[in-house]
Design a protein around this motif. Structure first.
Motif, PDB file in Angstrom:
ATOM      1  N   LEU A   1       0.825  -1.209   0.000  1.00 45.25           N
ATOM      2  CA  LEU A   1       0.000   0.000   0.000  1.00 45.25           C
ATOM      3  C   LEU A   1       0.861   1.262   0.000  1.00 45.25           C
ATOM      4  O   LEU A   1       0.558   2.234  -0.709  1.00 45.25           O
ATOM      5  CB  LEU A   1      -0.931  -0.007   1.211  1.00 45.25           C
ATOM      6  N   PHE A   2       1.915   1.253   0.788  1.00 41.91           N
ATOM      7  CA  PHE A   2       2.816   2.406   0.788  1.00 41.91           C
ATOM      8  C   PHE A   2       3.491   2.572  -0.576  1.00 41.91           C
ATOM      9  O   PHE A   2       3.653   3.691  -1.079  1.00 41.91           O
ATOM     10  CB  PHE A   2       3.871   2.272   1.883  1.00 41.91           C
ATOM     11  N   ASP A   3       3.883   1.460  -1.190  1.00 39.73           N
ATOM     12  CA  ASP A   3       4.498   1.538  -2.513  1.00 39.73           C
ATOM     13  C   ASP A   3       3.505   2.041  -3.555  1.00 39.73           C
ATOM     14  O   ASP A   3       3.877   2.798  -4.467  1.00 39.73           O
ATOM     15  CB  ASP A   3       5.045   0.164  -2.929  1.00 39.73           C
ATOM     16  N   LEU A   4       2.250   1.629  -3.429  1.00 41.16           N
ATOM     17  CA  LEU A   4       1.228   2.084  -4.373  1.00 41.16           C
ATOM     18  C   LEU A   4       0.976   3.582  -4.203  1.00 41.16           C
ATOM     19  O   LEU A   4       0.772   4.308  -5.186  1.00 41.16           O
ATOM     20  CB  LEU A   4      -0.064   1.300  -4.153  1.00 41.16           C
ATOM     21  N   THR A   5       1.006   4.051  -2.960  1.00 37.99           N
ATOM     22  CA  THR A   5       0.829   5.481  -2.707  1.00 37.99           C
ATOM     23  C   THR A   5       2.005   6.281  -3.262  1.00 37.99           C
ATOM     24  O   THR A   5       1.831   7.376  -3.816  1.00 37.99           O
ATOM     25  CB  THR A   5       0.703   5.733  -1.192  1.00 37.99           C
ATOM     26  N   THR A   6       3.204   5.743  -3.119  1.00 34.35           N
ATOM     27  CA  THR A   6       4.410   6.423  -3.589  1.00 34.35           C
ATOM     28  C   THR A   6       4.535   6.383  -5.105  1.00 34.35           C
ATOM     29  O   THR A   6       5.090   7.301  -5.717  1.00 34.35           O
ATOM     30  CB  THR A   6       5.655   5.783  -2.947  1.00 34.35           C
ATOM     31  N   HIS A   7       4.015   5.318  -5.717  1.00 35.92           N
ATOM     32  CA  HIS A   7       4.133   5.129  -7.170  1.00 35.92           C
ATOM     33  C   HIS A   7       2.741   4.909  -7.772  1.00 35.92           C
ATOM     34  O   HIS A   7       2.430   3.809  -8.260  1.00 35.92           O
ATOM     35  CB  HIS A   7       5.050   3.945  -7.474  1.00 35.92           C
ATOM     36  N   PRO A   8       1.885   5.937  -7.743  1.00 38.01           N
ATOM     37  CA  PRO A   8       0.486   5.776  -8.171  1.00 38.01           C
ATOM     38  C   PRO A   8       0.314   5.472  -9.656  1.00 38.01           C
ATOM     39  O   PRO A   8      -0.777   5.089 -10.075  1.00 38.01           O
ATOM     40  CB  PRO A   8      -0.143   7.129  -7.807  1.00 38.01           C
ATOM     41  N   GLU A   9       1.377   5.626 -10.447  1.00 39.57           N
ATOM     42  CA  GLU A   9       1.265   5.327 -11.873  1.00 39.57           C
ATOM     43  C   GLU A   9       0.973   3.847 -12.133  1.00 39.57           C
ATOM     44  O   GLU A   9       0.568   3.463 -13.235  1.00 39.57           O
ATOM     45  CB  GLU A   9       2.550   5.730 -12.605  1.00 39.57           C
ATOM     46  N   HIS A  10       1.146   3.003 -11.121  1.00 37.44           N
ATOM     47  CA  HIS A  10       0.859   1.571 -11.275  1.00 37.44           C
ATOM     48  C   HIS A  10      -0.625   1.263 -11.083  1.00 37.44           C
ATOM     49  O   HIS A  10      -1.074   0.160 -11.429  1.00 37.44           O
ATOM     50  CB  HIS A  10       1.666   0.754 -10.254  1.00 37.44           C
ATOM     51  N   PHE A  11      -1.362   2.202 -10.519  1.00 35.74           N
ATOM     52  CA  PHE A  11      -2.736   1.898 -10.093  1.00 35.74           C
ATOM     53  C   PHE A  11      -3.651   1.553 -11.273  1.00 35.74           C
ATOM     54  O   PHE A  11      -4.285   0.484 -11.294  1.00 35.74           O
ATOM     55  CB  PHE A  11      -3.316   3.073  -9.296  1.00 35.74           C
ATOM     56  N   LEU A  12      -3.757   2.453 -12.244  1.00 35.10           N
ATOM     57  CA  LEU A  12      -4.693   2.228 -13.343  1.00 35.10           C
ATOM     58  C   LEU A  12      -4.383   0.972 -14.163  1.00 35.10           C
ATOM     59  O   LEU A  12      -5.301   0.220 -14.509  1.00 35.10           O
ATOM     60  CB  LEU A  12      -4.751   3.457 -14.246  1.00 35.10           C
ATOM     61  N   PRO A  13      -3.098   0.699 -14.505  1.00 37.48           N
ATOM     62  CA  PRO A  13      -2.830  -0.561 -15.215  1.00 37.48           C
ATOM     63  C   PRO A  13      -3.267  -1.793 -14.429  1.00 37.48           C
ATOM     64  O   PRO A  13      -3.779  -2.753 -15.028  1.00 37.48           O
ATOM     65  CB  PRO A  13      -1.309  -0.532 -15.408  1.00 37.48           C
ATOM     66  N   MET A  14      -3.096  -1.770 -13.106  1.00 40.00           N
ATOM     67  CA  MET A  14      -3.540  -2.919 -12.312  1.00 40.00           C
ATOM     68  C   MET A  14      -5.063  -2.991 -12.251  1.00 40.00           C
ATOM     69  O   MET A  14      -5.642  -4.085 -12.296  1.00 40.00           O
ATOM     70  CB  MET A  14      -2.937  -2.863 -10.908  1.00 40.00           C
ATOM     71  N   ARG A  15      -5.711  -1.832 -12.156  1.00 41.65           N
ATOM     72  CA  ARG A  15      -7.176  -1.840 -12.152  1.00 41.65           C
ATOM     73  C   ARG A  15      -7.712  -2.388 -13.470  1.00 41.65           C
ATOM     74  O   ARG A  15      -8.619  -3.237 -13.477  1.00 41.65           O
ATOM     75  CB  ARG A  15      -7.713  -0.432 -11.913  1.00 41.65           C
ATOM     76  N   GLU A  16      -7.159  -1.927 -14.565  1.00 43.97           N
ATOM     77  CA  GLU A  16      -7.614  -2.392 -15.884  1.00 43.97           C
ATOM     78  C   GLU A  16      -7.406  -3.894 -16.034  1.00 43.97           C
ATOM     79  O   GLU A  16      -8.264  -4.604 -16.578  1.00 43.97           O
ATOM     80  CB  GLU A  16      -6.871  -1.628 -16.977  1.00 43.97           C
TER      81      GLU A  16
END
Length: 493
Positions: A315-330
């Motif tokens: 979760l901390f890594d996702l907050t620090t590197h939010p550019e990963h969020f949308l590709p994982m959601r998709e």
């Protein structure tokens, strides 16, 4: 004539013998065992100064280990602990040797005992007879596909109940305690089922027991071995945790034992859970409510501690590197739309798998892993000639390995889809096989990726942990929005 031939051969025999002796001496010199007192020290070697180093090590262990790793990247060095030398083993070849050596020579359990003080924090029977590990390795792993719908259902309910979010209002939450509560519920859906997996008193005891084991183990280790039988029970809260668990689990376990005694081991309606799996292999004194309760507490401790820490870091890594969020959601939305929420569907979420594996790489549980103790009376000899004596402690420098640029490009940089790319590249360069899906996969172990160890004692619970963590992350990225995004009908966390 024969004597003449023999005389002519004498020089050849003499020179051959001398050459053989020379080669033998060279071989012995090159393969001369390196005694433990010849193994290089990182720090001081003096009697008093080494003790000072041991105290400094408590505060600066990563610095000591990194320094040694840089000096001896394919060898062995030692650092002073309060009451023994710790031998740090580096390099893929030697790490494999540690991982593949039998328990009767290098003991995993003796190493863990020293680290967690198991007999005082978890119970003597856990230390002396860890048969429950077989349940985790076999029945738990084998039933993941069958039980995944229950795991998925509990993830949904646990996130809703624990987070208690309403509308689009922001709500601050302490990450680690929150994740421990969720992981405890999800894990116990598989361990003890409904309704106990939602019993607040039972769950709180498991979480507190997990915290107590880690804290008590560290505290007890500060005392010399001869004092631990006296100090250990005073520091540990094991008896209190066990009594609380026994009060809740006791009647359930007694009912299960009575059903088996009356109807046999395959009685109608028998739950498919950890209790049943333990009873399948438990014998004699193991088949008591007291011992079974200790086993369930111990498995809870391992599951809650490791998975909660791993998800918190993610979760901390996702907050620090939010550019990963949308590709994982998709990715998650596409796979769920096509395959539904199944255990098999998780294998088709390589981005989520890669993100968690990368988070584990950069956030190891500690500077050292794969703790072992030499239990063979003859000691243990590495292929490079180094010999460690009976009773010696050794371990592997996970953090240094994970941050080594010879193992990973831009090793200190978080790259959540690093392993997904490596798998794609591998598939493009090789003929596809059934094993390729697990190349650089979250559950795969190797000398250069050590969150789950490697070799004979690689973590038996990693298959469940990976399933649980991937399902939780997929649920989170689908249902919740990250910070700094335009509000939708999603809820925020």
């Amino acid at each position: 004539m024969d004597n003449l031939k023999l005389d002519s051969l004498k020089p050849l025999i003499q020179y051959g013998a001398l050459a053989g002796i020379g080669l033998f001496l060279v071989y012995k010199t090159m393969h001369k065992p390196k005694r433990e007192d010849e193994i290089p020290i990182v720090g001081s070697s003096g009697f008093l100064s080494s003790y000072l180093d041991a105290f400094t090590y408590l505060l600066k262990a990563p610095e000591f280990i990194q320094r040694g790793y840089e000096l001896y990247p394919n060898g062995i060095f030692r650092v002073a602990q309060l009451y023994h030398w710790e031998y740090i083993v580096c390099g893929p070849k030697l790490v494999k040797e540690v991982g593949n050596t039998p328990e009767s020579v290098l003991s995993f359990y003796a190493g863990v005992d020293e680290m967690t003080q198991t007999k005082y924090t978890l119970g003597r029977s856990i230390s002396e007879d860890p048969y429950h590990q077989l349940t985790v390795r076999s029945s738990l792993t084998r039933n993941l596909h069958t039980c995944f719908p229950d795991v998925r259902d509990e993830i949904v309910c646990a996130f809703d109940d624990v987070l208690q979010l309403q509308g689009s209002e922001w709500k601050p939450l302490p990450v680690l305690p929150t994740m421990m509560n969720i992981v405890s519920r999800v894990s116990n859906r598989l361990f003890v089922g409904l309704p106990l997996c939602r019993n607040t008193e039972y769950l709180d005891n498991n979480v507190q027991h997990t915290i107590d084991v880690v804290r008590s183990g560290m505290s007890i280790s500060l005392f010399p071995e001869f004092m631990r039988p006296t100090i250990g029970p005073l520091i540990s809260h094991k008896e209190l945790s066990w009594a609380r668990a026994l009060k809740i689990l006791g009647p359930i376990l007694e009912e299960r034992l009575a059903k088996e005694a009356e109807l046999g081991s395959d009685w109608p309606g028998k739950p498919n859970d950890l209790i049943s799996w333990l009873l399948e292999i438990a014998v004699g004194e193991q088949r008591t409510t007291e011992d079974l309760t200790l086993r369930i507490l111990a498995i809870n401790m391992a599951a809650i501690h490791t998975s909660s820490m791993a998800f918190t870091h993610a979760l901390f890594d996702l907050t620090t590197h939010p550019e990963h969020f949308l590709p994982m959601r998709e990715e998650a939305e596409r796979v769920v739309r096509e395959e539904g929420w199944t255990k098999a569907a998780l294998n088709n979420m390589p981005k989520i798998d890669s993100f968690l594996r990368e988070s584990q790489r950069l956030n190891p549980g500690g500077s050292l892993v794969m703790q072992r103790r030499v239990v063979s009376k003859d000691g243990f000899r590495f292929s490079d000639g180094t010999v460690l004596p009976h009773g010696a402690f050794m371990s592997i420098p996970s953090r240094a390995v994970h941050y080594d640029t010879s193992n990973y490009e831009n090793a200190a940089t978080f790259d959540g889809f690093r392993f997904e790319r490596e798998r794609v590249e591998h598939m493009a360069q090789h003929e596809p096989s059934e094993q390729d899906i697990f190349k650089r996969h979250m559950i795969s172990v190797a000398p250069d990726h050590l969150p789950f160890g490697t070799g004979k004692h690689a973590c038996p619970g990693r298959f469940f942990a990976a399933t649980e963590l991937k399902a939780m992350l997929a649920h989170l990225v689908i249902k919740y929005d990250p910070p700094l995004r335009k509000p939708t009908n999603k809820r925020y966390v």
